[in-house]
Design a protein around this motif. Structure first.
Motif, PDB file in Angstrom:
ATOM      1  N   GLU A  56      21.984  18.545-132.854  1.00 58.22           N
ATOM      2  CA  GLU A  56      23.352  18.352-132.660  1.00 58.22           C
ATOM      3  C   GLU A  56      23.903  18.541-131.081  1.00 58.22           C
ATOM      4  OE1 GLU A  56      23.086  19.273-136.727  1.00 58.22           O
ATOM      5  OE2 GLU A  56      22.137  19.922-134.991  1.00 58.22           O
ATOM      6  N   VAL A  57      23.147  19.662-130.639  1.00 59.47           N
ATOM      7  CA  VAL A  57      23.477  19.937-129.001  1.00 59.47           C
ATOM      8  C   VAL A  57      23.054  18.902-128.141  1.00 59.47           C
ATOM      9  CG1 VAL A  57      22.840  21.503-127.270  1.00 59.47           C
ATOM     10  CG2 VAL A  57      23.218  22.376-129.594  1.00 59.47           C
ATOM     11  N   ALA A  58      21.938  18.165-128.453  1.00 58.81           N
ATOM     12  CA  ALA A  58      21.301  17.091-127.732  1.00 58.81           C
ATOM     13  C   ALA A  58      22.193  15.888-127.862  1.00 58.81           C
ATOM     14  CB  ALA A  58      19.999  16.622-128.054  1.00 58.81           C
ATOM     15  N   ALA A  59      22.610  15.671-129.063  1.00 59.57           N
ATOM     16  CA  ALA A  59      23.519  14.457-129.536  1.00 59.57           C
ATOM     17  C   ALA A  59      24.763  14.393-128.879  1.00 59.57           C
ATOM     18  CB  ALA A  59      23.732  14.302-131.006  1.00 59.57           C
ATOM     19  N   ILE A  60      25.566  15.534-128.599  1.00 61.36           N
ATOM     20  CA  ILE A  60      26.790  15.768-128.242  1.00 61.36           C
ATOM     21  C   ILE A  60      26.745  15.584-126.534  1.00 61.36           C
ATOM     22  CG2 ILE A  60      27.180  18.012-127.759  1.00 61.36           C
ATOM     23  CD1 ILE A  60      29.783  15.560-128.945  1.00 61.36           C
ATOM     24  N   ASN A  61      25.550  15.808-126.029  1.00 65.24           N
ATOM     25  CA  ASN A  61      25.453  15.777-124.585  1.00 65.24           C
ATOM     26  C   ASN A  61      25.108  14.221-124.384  1.00 65.24           C
ATOM     27  OD1 ASN A  61      25.685  18.468-122.900  1.00 65.24           O
ATOM     28  ND2 ASN A  61      24.768  19.013-124.757  1.00 65.24           N
ATOM     29  N   MET A  62      24.545  13.613-125.223  1.00 65.17           N
ATOM     30  CA  MET A  62      24.219  12.102-124.962  1.00 65.17           C
ATOM     31  C   MET A  62      25.548  11.279-125.209  1.00 65.17           C
ATOM     32  SD  MET A  62      20.925  11.826-127.323  1.00 65.17           S
ATOM     33  CE  MET A  62      19.175  12.581-127.057  1.00 65.17           C
ATOM     34  N   VAL A  63      26.615  11.912-125.905  1.00 60.55           N
ATOM     35  CA  VAL A  63      27.957  11.214-126.090  1.00 60.55           C
ATOM     36  C   VAL A  63      28.444  11.278-124.779  1.00 60.55           C
ATOM     37  CG1 VAL A  63      30.090  11.379-127.091  1.00 60.55           C
ATOM     38  CG2 VAL A  63      28.034  11.483-128.516  1.00 60.55           C
ATOM     39  N   TYR A  64      28.184  12.467-124.064  1.00 60.22           N
ATOM     40  CA  TYR A  64      28.944  12.958-122.954  1.00 60.22           C
ATOM     41  C   TYR A  64      28.507  11.690-121.707  1.00 60.22           C
ATOM     42  CZ  TYR A  64      30.239  15.776-118.550  1.00 60.22           C
ATOM     43  OH  TYR A  64      30.680  16.115-117.367  1.00 60.22           O
ATOM     44  N   GLY A  65      27.050  11.556-121.700  1.00 61.50           N
ATOM     45  CA  GLY A  65      26.415  10.671-120.606  1.00 61.50           C
ATOM     46  C   GLY A  65      27.156   9.080-121.121  1.00 61.50           C
ATOM     47  N   ALA A  66      27.170   8.734-122.392  1.00 63.43           N
ATOM     48  CA  ALA A  66      27.599   7.286-122.545  1.00 63.43           C
ATOM     49  C   ALA A  66      29.117   7.057-122.219  1.00 63.43           C
ATOM     50  CB  ALA A  66      27.291   6.907-123.932  1.00 63.43           C
ATOM     51  N   ALA A  67      29.969   8.254-122.620  1.00 62.09           N
ATOM     52  CA  ALA A  67      31.334   8.243-122.422  1.00 62.09           C
ATOM     53  C   ALA A  67      31.482   8.272-120.869  1.00 62.09           C
ATOM     54  CB  ALA A  67      32.017   9.354-123.063  1.00 62.09           C
ATOM     55  N   GLY A  68      30.837   9.006-120.275  1.00 63.86           N
ATOM     56  CA  GLY A  68      30.870   9.159-118.601  1.00 63.86           C
ATOM     57  C   GLY A  68      30.604   7.677-118.109  1.00 63.86           C
ATOM     58  N   ALA A  69      29.699   6.715-118.763  1.00 66.03           N
ATOM     59  CA  ALA A  69      29.485   5.510-118.077  1.00 66.03           C
ATOM     60  C   ALA A  69      30.358   4.377-118.737  1.00 66.03           C
ATOM     61  CB  ALA A  69      27.888   5.090-118.529  1.00 66.03           C
ATOM     62  N   GLY A  70      31.540   4.649-119.464  1.00 64.61           N
ATOM     63  CA  GLY A  70      32.428   3.886-119.827  1.00 64.61           C
ATOM     64  C   GLY A  70      32.214   3.283-121.184  1.00 64.61           C
ATOM     65  N   ALA A  71      31.159   3.745-121.879  1.00 65.74           N
ATOM     66  CA  ALA A  71      30.965   3.036-123.178  1.00 65.74           C
ATOM     67  C   ALA A  71      31.895   3.457-124.166  1.00 65.74           C
ATOM     68  CB  ALA A  71      29.435   3.382-123.649  1.00 65.74           C
ATOM     69  N   ARG A  72      32.048   2.705-125.273  1.00 66.26           N
ATOM     70  CA  ARG A  72      32.834   3.030-126.566  1.00 66.26           C
ATOM     71  C   ARG A  72      31.553   3.945-127.262  1.00 66.26           C
ATOM     72  NH1 ARG A  72      37.826  -0.209-129.135  1.00 66.26           N
ATOM     73  NH2 ARG A  72      39.347   0.806-127.426  1.00 66.26           N
ATOM     74  N   VAL A  73      31.584   5.184-127.614  1.00 68.04           N
ATOM     75  CA  VAL A  73      30.530   5.934-128.123  1.00 68.04           C
ATOM     76  C   VAL A  73      31.139   6.916-129.133  1.00 68.04           C
ATOM     77  CG1 VAL A  73      30.695   7.488-126.423  1.00 68.04           C
ATOM     78  CG2 VAL A  73      28.584   7.493-127.920  1.00 68.04           C
ATOM     79  N   MET A  74      30.138   7.112-130.251  1.00 65.80           N
ATOM     80  CA  MET A  74      30.386   7.803-131.327  1.00 65.80           C
ATOM     81  C   MET A  74      29.459   8.719-131.775  1.00 65.80           C
ATOM     82  SD  MET A  74      32.155   6.627-135.317  1.00 65.80           S
ATOM     83  CE  MET A  74      30.426   6.442-135.843  1.00 65.80           C
ATOM     84  N   THR A  75      29.816  10.004-132.294  1.00 65.59           N
ATOM     85  CA  THR A  75      28.875  10.998-133.168  1.00 65.59           C
ATOM     86  C   THR A  75      29.424  11.305-134.482  1.00 65.59           C
ATOM     87  OG1 THR A  75      27.391  12.874-132.893  1.00 65.59           O
ATOM     88  CG2 THR A  75      29.727  13.223-132.210  1.00 65.59           C
ATOM     89  N   SER A  76      28.759  11.744-135.434  1.00 62.80           N
ATOM     90  CA  SER A  76      29.382  12.198-136.637  1.00 62.80           C
ATOM     91  C   SER A  76      28.497  13.437-137.038  1.00 62.80           C
ATOM     92  CB  SER A  76      29.227  10.933-137.655  1.00 62.80           C
ATOM     93  OG  SER A  76      28.154  10.834-138.040  1.00 62.80           O
ATOM     94  N   SER A  77      28.901  14.330-137.786  1.00 61.27           N
ATOM     95  CA  SER A  77      28.314  15.427-138.409  1.00 61.27           C
ATOM     96  C   SER A  77      29.101  16.060-139.450  1.00 61.27           C
ATOM     97  CB  SER A  77      27.887  16.404-137.149  1.00 61.27           C
ATOM     98  OG  SER A  77      27.017  17.487-137.756  1.00 61.27           O
ATOM     99  N   SER A  78      28.792  17.324-140.057  1.00 58.45           N
ATOM    100  CA  SER A  78      29.409  17.754-140.960  1.00 58.45           C
ATOM    101  C   SER A  78      29.676  19.307-140.413  1.00 58.45           C
ATOM    102  CB  SER A  78      28.802  18.010-142.533  1.00 58.45           C
ATOM    103  OG  SER A  78      29.891  18.424-143.320  1.00 58.45           O
ATOM    104  N   SER A  79      30.326  20.306-141.104  1.00 52.70           N
ATOM    105  CA  SER A  79      30.870  21.542-140.503  1.00 52.70           C
ATOM    106  C   SER A  79      29.707  22.253-139.641  1.00 52.70           C
ATOM    107  CB  SER A  79      31.295  22.165-141.800  1.00 52.70           C
ATOM    108  OG  SER A  79      32.240  21.283-142.520  1.00 52.70           O
ATOM    109  N   PRO A  80      28.585  22.692-140.442  1.00 50.99           N
ATOM    110  CA  PRO A  80      27.636  23.528-139.238  1.00 50.99           C
ATOM    111  C   PRO A  80      27.475  22.473-137.979  1.00 50.99           C
ATOM    112  CG  PRO A  80      26.860  23.696-141.366  1.00 50.99           C
ATOM    113  CD  PRO A  80      28.194  22.554-141.588  1.00 50.99           C
TER     114      PRO A  80
END
Length: 356
Positions: A56-80
């Motif tokens: 999950e840590v890697a996933a949210i940082n990939m979201v950071y990178g794609a969002a920073g490049a201007g892409a529409r990006v999403m992640t999903s998870s559950s509580s933990p």
């Protein structure tokens, strides 16, 4: 378009694609795993990118990178899993990047259970990670509303350059209902993002950053963020009121709990009790003016949650402690029943709405 019968998690995935999302980074966890499973098939079909990260840590940082490049990006998870993403979410909010985060809540704390819960309310609406930041938080109560709010989530993320969370729960993720999807948005026709880091030929480079070593600069940045959150509170509150015009007891619930509350209101009305329901759709910003209007005649208010009491604190605060606010909740993956809620309504009516 004709309605189709779909599971909530899968409908969310299709709704994200229809909203122009072409990048997803995530990690499987029950009860939201059907969402990445669906996107793993669908995104490559339309030229998008699906990547199951190593954590999950890697996933949210990939979201950071794609969002920073201007892409529409999403992640999903559950509580933990969302807990593990919190540092990255704070970085994204600090860098003012748009993205959508889905949390299909389950029972906690710790590993808890794989059953539905609503005990991540504090985490979602109060920040969750470090620093003075906020997420826009949308709380659907049906599969169709999840689909509708997905498009809104991406639009609000872009409007405010801020992460938006769709806060669901295991019930909504696993249940099936007929839904109608909007037309597909072409990502290439979305408004431009001149701030994005997409190369700098012929102009000064854009810098995506949340680090301010000068404390005065960081304070100025924080004040800018707070002004943005205040604008959200002014312009973006959403809610539903049900039989509140003459209600003497008003139930307050969101998501799956609100569905139980609506059935309880109907049953209470059949018994001659003037009950109503107020359902916040935006959990942040919380619809303060709307809940005050819905409870203007109420002798008592009852919040119903799948937690040990979190929403209830915002209800008391936004009603300015002028009305007795009571709480009924189940935890550990237990779902409140209509019968139990009606019983609590009857008990409060017999007590005359006195504060618990």
């Amino acid at each position: 378009m004709a309605k189709v019968l779909m599971k909530g998690n899968e409908a969310l995935g299709e709704a994200a694609i229809r909203a122009g999302c072409r990048f997803f980074f995530g990690y499987p966890i029950t009860p939201q795993s059907e969402l990445p499973h669906y996107l793993a098939k669908r995104l490559p079909e339309i030229g998008g990118v699906f990547l199951q990260a190593e954590s999950e840590v890697a996933a949210i940082n990939m979201v950071y990178g794609a969002a920073g490049a201007g892409a529409r990006v999403m992640t999903s998870s559950s509580s933990p899993g969302v807990s593990l993403k919190m540092e990255g979410i704070s970085y994204i909010a600090g860098a003012e990047l748009p993205c959508v985060i889905v949390n299909m809540q389950r029972g906690g704390p710790g590993l808890g259970s794989i059953q539905p819960g609503q005990s991540d309310y504090f985490q979602a609406v109060k920040g969750g990670g470090h620093g003075d930041y906020r997420l826009l938080v949308l709380a659907p109560a049906s599969i169709q509303e999840m689909v509708d709010l997905m498009g809104l989530a991406f639009a609000l993320a872009d409007k405010y350059r801020n992460p938006v969370m769709i806060l669901g729960d295991g019930t909504l993720g696993q249940m099936m209902e007929p839904v109608e999807f909007p037309e597909m948005i072409d990502p290439d026709k979305l408004p431009s993002k001149p701030w994005a880091a997409r190369g700098a030929k012929g102009r000064e480079p854009n810098i995506i950053n949340s680090l301010y070593l000068n404390p005065l600069e960081l304070e100025e940045h924080n004040l800018k963020l707070q002004a943005k959150y205040a604008q959200m509170a002014e312009e973006e509150t959403r809610s539903e009121s049900y039989y509140t015009d003459d209600a003497e007891i008003v139930l307050v619930g969101y998501g799956s709990s609100a569905r139980v509350c609506k059935a309880a209101v109907d049953q209470a009305r059949q018994q001659g009790i003037k009950a109503g329901l107020f359902r916040p759709i935006t959990l942040f910003p919380f619809p303060k003016a709307e809940i005050q209007a819905a409870c203007r005649q109420a002798k008592s208010v009852l919040t119903v949650e799948m937690s040990m009491g979190q929403l209830v604190e915002d209800v008391r605060y936004n009603l300015e402690f002028k009305v007795p606010v009571h709480f009924y909740g189940r935890a550990g993956g237990m779902v409140p029943t209509t019968r139990a809620v009606v019983s609590k309504i009857t008990e409060l009516v017999q007590e005359g709405g006195r504060s618990a």
